[in-house]
Motif scaffolding. Sequence first.
Motif, mmCIF file in Angstrom:
data_model
loop_
_atom_site.group_PDB
_atom_site.id
_atom_site.type_symbol
_atom_site.label_atom_id
_atom_site.label_comp_id
_atom_site.label_asym_id
_atom_site.label_seq_id
_atom_site.Cartn_x
_atom_site.Cartn_y
_atom_site.Cartn_z
ATOM 1 N N ILE A 21 0.495 5.404 0.798
ATOM 2 C CA ILE A 21 -0.458 6.469 1.378
ATOM 3 C C ILE A 21 0.582 7.600 1.114
ATOM 4 O O ILE A 21 1.744 7.700 1.390
ATOM 5 N N VAL B 92 -4.696 6.834 0.747
ATOM 6 C CA VAL B 92 -4.288 5.598 0.002
ATOM 7 C C VAL B 92 -4.548 5.760 -1.556
ATOM 8 O O VAL B 92 -5.431 6.081 -2.136
ATOM 9 N N GLU C 126 -2.785 0.414 -3.943
ATOM 10 C CA GLU C 126 -3.017 -0.636 -3.352
ATOM 11 C C GLU C 126 -2.906 -2.094 -4.136
ATOM 12 O O GLU C 126 -3.682 -2.127 -5.054
ATOM 13 N N ILE D 92 0.866 -1.454 0.026
ATOM 14 C CA ILE D 92 0.040 -0.090 -0.019
ATOM 15 C C ILE D 92 0.841 1.449 -0.083
ATOM 16 O O ILE D 92 2.049 1.206 0.581
#
Length: 411
Positions: free
Chosen positions: A24, A30, A33, A22
């Motif tokens: 961020i 986010v 992903e 992931i």
Amino acid sequence: MKMQDLQYICKLIYESFHIPVIYINENDVVELEFTSLNIESPFHTSKQEMLKPFQFYKDHFPFPLFVTTDYYENYFMIQVMDHNQYKGTIIVGPTLPYDLTNERVNALIHDMPIRKDLSEKLVHYYELLPRLSNMKFINISMQLYYMLFQKTLDPADIILKNIELGEDLLKIEDPHVAISQKRENVSFHHDFMYEKRLFQYIKEGRKDEFLKIYKLSPEKGELGVLSKKSQLRNSKNLGITAITLATRAAMEGGLHHEIAYTLSDLYIQNLEELTDMKTVDAFMEQALSDFADRVRKHKQHRYSKPINRCLNFIYTHLYEDLTLTSLANLVDLHPNYLSSLFKKEVGISIAEYIQRTKVDEAKSLLTFTNYSLLKITTILNFHDQSYFTKVFRKYTGVTPKKYKNTLEKGQ
């Protein structure tokens, strides 16, 4: 770095190792992903809640940062920077320790204050997570870091830097930040040479070296199971065994037996008072490394400051060409006076001490590595292999080759 490049790298890591990835951004949103839809943590009601523990640290750290949750999920984080400005964080995980067998999962769940229906979900969740050795997880972090920044990292440096950050990061409620802290503290049924090396470092008072390999699980074998019903009880039992062996190693290293036994009793008593796995793991690391540190301090108390500086320099520069002149310059003493002082305090000449120390190191290399005799000769700065063999036999009574053969027969 362009977002399309970042996306390509993250996807490549996910598809290569089947570990969720992931990304961020600086606003904790986010942006990327890559994960299996089947892997959903039963501990969190939303992704935002799951990511909350990773949003606590925005200061720059130029290395992978490892996090272990209270439920044995392992992650590592790598910050993405642009001209020294924080742009986001890549989070890789969760994974589980490679030695977390189904039997140990059941024992672990037994110790958790959770509902029965959540226990069943947790078992299923754990079955889906990849299991990796600590060394492999560190290697993956190094690979990702190189893909991002084209910079190489040393696994030992990663470990020590995570340890240095540990005290601040451990104040966070959820994550217990340390490398591979979620394994049993000492293995007794797996790699015998790994265990032997751990306690050898305690005996020699080499705390830093002890911590480096203590954080790394061997690739093969399983830990001893001393309690099938409770993982907490199992950890305490293994901890008691480890403290007993560390006590013996510390006494062999010169620590007074009364001090060693008193420490042993104190640590075992304190260990029994602990009520959760995370605290047991952290306590055992501190206890075992304390034995090594006390042996080191005991050895240093026997000598004056100039001699201690020389001993430390020899120890940290053993792979270099060590001379009386360089040591004399280090402590600002005349070579003849230093030579006389060293022999008076240590009992042997500087030249003999260096030779003995290099032979001890050669024995460790022959025991714990696959290095050839030629390579050991070269890296320890012996003139040639014939001279190395002569010196080695002088202090051990056998040639390096015979010493190695004896080790192989013993295994």
